[in-house]
Design an enzyme around this catalytic site. Structure first.
Site, mmCIF file in Angstrom:
data_model
loop_
_atom_site.group_PDB
_atom_site.id
_atom_site.type_symbol
_atom_site.label_atom_id
_atom_site.label_comp_id
_atom_site.label_asym_id
_atom_site.label_seq_id
_atom_site.Cartn_x
_atom_site.Cartn_y
_atom_site.Cartn_z
ATOM 1 N N LYS A 163 0.063 -9.873 -8.078
ATOM 2 C CA LYS A 163 1.112 -10.730 -8.709
ATOM 3 C C LYS A 163 2.567 -9.967 -8.655
ATOM 4 O O LYS A 163 3.517 -10.635 -8.876
ATOM 5 C CB LYS A 163 0.684 -10.922 -9.976
ATOM 6 C CG LYS A 163 -0.687 -11.327 -10.505
ATOM 7 C CD LYS A 163 -0.610 -11.477 -12.085
ATOM 8 C CE LYS A 163 -1.930 -11.926 -12.626
ATOM 9 N NZ LYS A 163 -2.462 -11.491 -13.766
ATOM 10 N N GLY A 164 2.566 -8.804 -8.557
ATOM 11 C CA GLY A 164 3.944 -8.015 -8.415
ATOM 12 C C GLY A 164 4.957 -8.351 -7.769
ATOM 13 O O GLY A 164 6.133 -8.056 -8.324
ATOM 14 N N ASP B 158 2.561 2.670 -2.873
ATOM 15 C CA ASP B 158 2.144 3.451 -3.984
ATOM 16 C C ASP B 158 1.483 4.606 -2.965
ATOM 17 O O ASP B 158 1.884 5.257 -1.967
ATOM 18 C CB ASP B 158 1.816 3.157 -4.977
ATOM 19 C CG ASP B 158 1.439 4.319 -5.846
ATOM 20 O OD1 ASP B 158 2.002 5.345 -5.818
ATOM 21 O OD2 ASP B 158 0.396 4.272 -6.846
ATOM 22 N N PHE C 62 6.110 5.992 -12.992
ATOM 23 C CA PHE C 62 5.420 4.607 -13.095
ATOM 24 C C PHE C 62 6.607 3.608 -13.632
ATOM 25 O O PHE C 62 7.179 3.885 -14.413
ATOM 26 C CB PHE C 62 4.421 4.602 -13.847
ATOM 27 C CG PHE C 62 3.276 3.494 -14.079
ATOM 28 C CD1 PHE C 62 2.306 3.262 -13.036
ATOM 29 C CD2 PHE C 62 3.759 2.607 -14.842
ATOM 30 C CE1 PHE C 62 1.779 2.247 -12.680
ATOM 31 C CE2 PHE C 62 2.822 1.119 -14.477
ATOM 32 C CZ PHE C 62 1.914 1.062 -13.582
ATOM 33 N N ARG D 249 6.382 -7.711 -16.791
ATOM 34 C CA ARG D 249 6.806 -8.222 -15.369
ATOM 35 C C ARG D 249 7.901 -8.697 -15.671
ATOM 36 O O ARG D 249 9.072 -9.091 -14.718
ATOM 37 C CB ARG D 249 5.748 -9.176 -14.959
ATOM 38 C CG ARG D 249 4.383 -8.570 -14.679
ATOM 39 C CD ARG D 249 3.639 -9.433 -13.826
ATOM 40 N NE ARG D 249 2.124 -9.281 -13.820
ATOM 41 C CZ ARG D 249 1.652 -8.299 -13.005
ATOM 42 N NH1 ARG D 249 2.419 -7.881 -11.842
ATOM 43 N NH2 ARG D 249 0.557 -7.917 -12.705
HETATM 44 P P1 IMP Z 1 -1.351 1.176 -3.498
HETATM 45 O O1 IMP Z 1 -1.355 2.310 -4.227
HETATM 46 O O2 IMP Z 1 0.102 1.251 -2.519
HETATM 47 O O3 IMP Z 1 -2.070 0.248 -2.996
HETATM 48 O O4 IMP Z 1 -0.331 0.241 -4.601
HETATM 49 C C1 IMP Z 1 -1.117 -1.004 -5.119
HETATM 50 C C2 IMP Z 1 -0.413 -1.749 -6.085
HETATM 51 O O5 IMP Z 1 -0.249 -0.853 -7.313
HETATM 52 C C3 IMP Z 1 1.002 -2.240 -6.101
HETATM 53 O O6 IMP Z 1 1.241 -3.479 -5.179
HETATM 54 C C4 IMP Z 1 1.564 -2.274 -7.542
HETATM 55 O O7 IMP Z 1 0.952 -3.810 -7.810
HETATM 56 C C5 IMP Z 1 0.951 -1.215 -8.052
HETATM 57 N N1 IMP Z 1 1.330 -0.121 -8.503
HETATM 58 C C6 IMP Z 1 1.761 1.126 -7.712
HETATM 59 N N2 IMP Z 1 2.722 1.898 -8.532
HETATM 60 C C7 IMP Z 1 3.082 1.032 -9.440
HETATM 61 C C8 IMP Z 1 3.975 1.088 -10.521
HETATM 62 O O8 IMP Z 1 4.781 2.423 -10.576
HETATM 63 N N3 IMP Z 1 4.243 0.688 -11.592
HETATM 64 C C9 IMP Z 1 3.483 -0.685 -11.598
HETATM 65 N N4 IMP Z 1 2.735 -1.083 -10.443
HETATM 66 C C10 IMP Z 1 2.448 -0.120 -9.549
HETATM 67 MG MG MG Z 2 0.322 -4.491 -9.981
#
Ligand code: IMP
Ligand code: MG
Length: 175
Positions: A43-44, A103, A152, A165
Site C-alpha cells: 500500500k505504501g 530498506d 523508521f 499513511r
Molecule cells: P524492504 O525491506 O526493502 O523489503 O522494504 C519493504 C517494505 O517495508 C517497504 O516497501 C515499506 O513498505 C516497508 N518499510 C521499510 N522501511 C520502512 C519505514 O521506515 N517506514 C515504513 N515502512 C517501511
Molecule cells: Mg509498508
C-alpha cells in the site's frame, strides 16, 4: 500505559513536491515513446504514485501490485508475499515499479525477479526513499527521491502498524 509516538518532520511536503516534479520530468525525458506503465506497489506507494503520475505529462497506464513483507513491526519478516497480482498484461511495455522505500532490498529484488518473467520491454525501479544502511540485497534504483539515515519513517503513504499513511510530510517516529 502506551503512548502515541510523537511525529517529527524529516522531509517536508514542499521538499517532496519539488523532488516528485523532478522525478516526473526525468521519467518523461527517458520515455519519449512506447507504452509506459507506472506500477505502484501497495500500500505504501499510493500517495507518491498519485503525485508522480501527474508529474509525468505523457500517456501512461497505472497498475497496482500488492506485496507484504512487514507485519505490524518495524523490522522486515524477510519473506515477501504477493497479496494482489496485476490485472492487465504488461508485455511490450516499459514498466516503472513505484515503491515508497527500499530498506533491506528484499521486496524490490523479489519484484524485479517476478516481473522479469512477464515480457515487459523494460523494467525500472523508482523509489521515493532509500535506507542504504539496512541493505541486505543490492538493488539498482533508477529513479530515487531521497536517501535517508537508518530511522523508521511514516507519512506520505508510509505506515507504522497501518497508521499514519495520511500525514502530508515524511516524519520520524520518536518514542
Ligand atoms: P524492504 O525491506 O526493502 O523489503 O522494504 C519493504 C517494505 O517495508 C517497504 O516497501 C515499506 O513498505 C516497508 N518499510 C521499510 N522501511 C520502512 C519505514 O521506515 N517506514 C515504513 N515502512 C517501511
Ligand atoms: Mg509498508
Amino acid at each position: 500505559m502506551t503512548q502515541s509516538p510523537e511525529p517529527k518532520v524529516l522531509i517536508s511536503r514542499e521538499q517532496i513536491a519539488q523532488r516528485v516534479l523532478e522525478l516526473g520530468a526525468q521519467i518523461e525525458r527517458d520515455h519519449p515513446d512506447g507504452s509506459l506503465v507506472i506500477l505502484g506497489v501497495l500500500k505504501g506507494s499510493f500517495v507518491f504514485l498519485a503525485d508522480l503520475a501527474r508529474a509525468i505529462r505523457r500517456e501512461l497506464r497505472v497498475e497496482f501490485l500488492g506485496v507484504q513483507s512487514y507485519g505490524s513491526a518495524k523490522t522486515s519478516s524477510g519473506a515477501v508475499q504477493i497479496t494482489l497480482d496485476l490485472t492487465n498484461p504488461i508485455d511490450g511495455s516499459d514498466v516503472i515499479i513505484v515503491e515508497d522505500i527500499v530498506d533491506t532490498g528484499l521486496t524490490a529484488q523479489f519484484l524485479m525477479q517476478q516481473l522479469a518473467a512477464r515480457q515487459a520491454r523494460s523494467v525500472k525501479l523508482c523509489s521515493l526513499l532509500h535506507k542504504p544502511a539496512r541493505s541486505i540485497r543490492p538493488v539498482q534504483i533508477d529513479y530515487l527521491g531521497f536517501t535517508i539515515e537508518d530511522v523508521f519513517v511514516i507519512g506520505y503513504g508510509l505506515d507504522y502498524a497501518q497508521k499514519y499513511r495520511n500525514l502530508p510530510d515524511i516524519c520520524v517516529v520518536e518514542g
